[in-house]
Design an enzyme around this catalytic site. Structure first.
Site, PDB file in Angstrom:
ATOM      1  CG  HIS A  47      -0.287  -7.424 -15.837  1.00 34.98           C
ATOM      2  ND1 HIS A  47      -1.669  -7.466 -15.855  1.00 34.98           N
ATOM      3  CD2 HIS A  47       0.057  -6.577 -14.830  1.00 34.98           C
ATOM      4  CE1 HIS A  47      -2.131  -6.672 -14.910  1.00 34.98           C
ATOM      5  NE2 HIS A  47      -1.124  -6.124 -14.276  1.00 34.98           N
ATOM      6  CD  GLU A  50       2.470  -7.993 -11.374  1.00 31.76           C
ATOM      7  OE1 GLU A  50       1.800  -7.429 -10.478  1.00 31.76           O
ATOM      8  OE2 GLU A  50       2.698  -7.477 -12.488  1.00 31.76           O
ATOM      9  CG  HIS A  51      -2.608  -9.543 -11.392  1.00 30.64           C
ATOM     10  ND1 HIS A  51      -3.699  -8.895 -10.885  1.00 30.64           N
ATOM     11  CD2 HIS A  51      -1.838  -8.578 -11.954  1.00 30.64           C
ATOM     12  CE1 HIS A  51      -3.610  -7.597 -11.137  1.00 30.64           C
ATOM     13  NE2 HIS A  51      -2.492  -7.380 -11.794  1.00 30.64           N
ATOM     14  CD  GLU A 120      -5.955 -11.376  -9.394  1.00 31.48           C
ATOM     15  OE1 GLU A 120      -5.447 -10.238  -9.295  1.00 31.48           O
ATOM     16  OE2 GLU A 120      -6.697 -11.864  -8.516  1.00 31.48           O
ATOM     17  CD  GLU A 127      -3.897  -3.677 -13.561  1.00 35.20           C
ATOM     18  OE1 GLU A 127      -2.780  -3.128 -13.492  1.00 35.20           O
ATOM     19  OE2 GLU A 127      -4.072  -4.884 -13.319  1.00 35.20           O
TER      20      GLU A 127
END
Length: 419
Positions: A47, A50-51, A120, A127
């Site tokens: 994940h 992906e960011h 990030e 998140e």
């Protein structure tokens, strides 16, 4: 509709579906590298990667990535699941080449700038915090963990804060080197697309990638336990999972029809009995999920602390009753709902592109839609009743969040299922 498949010499696959009359297209790269491909110390890195794909490449800044797609009225996005990571865009037909160029760039050439990694990292930690503050989201992560404890398949996609806080540039590059080989990638496009033109561009972008072997992942083994998290909330959030077939199992559509009849809509058994007749909750549903070597029937409801015992008892009773009196009308309705959902989804090029990518990843081919419809139609009432009985004896797991003191234990629920 015309579906075409081409495989490059290095194993990279290109699959397209032309949809006549459309002026737009969806295109993307699906990588068979998701949460279950991570080692324990890597949990959350798929994940994170992906960011980072959107945080700049050797050719583009993060702003340029967004601007190039949005300047032509398109959009670009990505997601990470348990079995794959997808990078995709929706654009007008004349801009498919641009979309592929940008997607190829972010997948193959991420800069992994150290400053951007820190930015990030903070975003992902936010998140994770947001997920923890959303009970009807986080409970499904907990349910997955207690269904498959101490396994890659049971770990959260986002990863724990301590792991996310420690990932380095070398960790990201290492995961790419392990899992982002050409044979692990599928370029899928649907809508106003020209297969030959896409293949030619894919050869230019991906053709020079060196082949590498497929990395093996840990097999999933359902070993259900329970998790209770006490918190001062207005409601108890209740979720259960039952061991179910993977997507190559003959019963995969039986499981889907069963879960739809039990809790797939307002006419379903659980909704009618527990919400409409008894008023014990606002939200209750059941769903079926299938993966390569595993599957789950999942139930969810939110109710008050005073009514959680009644809700769980009624839910279990309805599950048991289905093996005796599931009707032809219920099965027919569930069949129709599944087929309608499938067909309605195919009106979108984005859904089409995702469908052909997933089918190719699962089966190594693109089965005709009629094949799936025929398998759904072949499921009988006897099949569903038989499967309902098997669910009651299957492995089970439970997660609870909120004022949970009056909720029965998983052991008590299993005893009620077996009685």
């Amino acid at each position: 509709m015309t579906t075409r498949l081409t495989t490059l010499p290095n194993g990279f696959r290109i699959v397209t579906e032309h949809m006549p009359g459309l002026k737009s297209a969806s295109a993307g790269v699906w990588v068979m590298a998701g949460g279950r491909h991570e080692r324990a110390e890597q949990n959350g890195i798929a994940h994170f990667l992906e960011h980072m794909a959107f945080k700049g490449t050797k050719r583009r800044t993060s702003l340029q990535i967004a601007e190039e797609i949005e300047d032509v009225g398109g959009y670009i996005n990505a997601y990470t699941s348990r079995e794959m990571t997808a990078y995709y865009a929706r654009v007008l037909e004349n801009d498919v080449g641009l979309a592929l160029d940008v997607i190829g760039d972010i997948v193959l050439n991420p800069a992994f700038d150290k400053k951007e990694i820190e930015v990030e990292r903070h975003v992902i930690l936010q998140e994770i915090g947001q997920a923890l503050d959303t009970p009807d989201d986080i409970i499904f992560d907990w349910l997955q963990e207690v269904s498959y404890p101490d396994q890659s398949f049971g770990r959260t996609i986002l990863g724990p804060e301590e792991r996310v806080s420690s990932f380095t540039r070398a960790d990201l590059k290492g995961f790419v080197a392990e899992h982002y080989g050409p044979a692990q990638m599928i370029l899928a496009a649907a809508g106003a697309v020209d297969h030959d033109a896409i293949v030619k561009q894919a050869e230019d972008i991906f053709g020079a990638m060196k082949s590498q072997g497929q990395k093996q992942f840990q097999a999933a083994s359902f070993r259900g336990t329970e998790r209770r998290e006490v918190k001062d909330l207005e409601q108890v959030h209740f979720a259960m999972a039952f061991d179910a077939p993977g997507y190559r199992h003959p019963d995969v559509y039986t499981a889907q029809i069963y879960s739809m009849a039990m809790g797939g809509g307002m006419s379903s058994r659980l909704f009618q009995k527990i919400r409409e007749e008894r008023g014990l909750c606002y939200s209750i549903f059941a769903q079926s999920g299938a993966y390569e070597d595993a599957g789950q029937i999942t139930l969810y409801a939110g109710t008050s602390a005073a009514e959680i015992a009644d809700l769980t008892s009624l839910t279990i009773d309805e599950l048991k009753r289905a093996s005796d009196d599931m009707s032809e009308a219920e099965v027919a309705r569930a069949r129709t709902q599944i087929k309608a959902g499938m067909l309605m989804g195919l009106e979108s090029p984005s859904s089409r592109a995702e469908r052909i990518a997933r089918l190719l990843a699962i089966y190594g081919r693109i089965p005709e839609l009629d094949e799936a419809v025929a398998r759904i139609d072949a499921v009988t009432v006897a099949d569903v009743r038989r499967y309902a009985g098997e669910v009651c004896g299957a492995g089970s797991a439970m997660a609870l969040y909120g004022p949970v003191d009056r909720a029965p234990s998983l052991e008590a629920i299993r005893e009620r299922l077996a009685s």
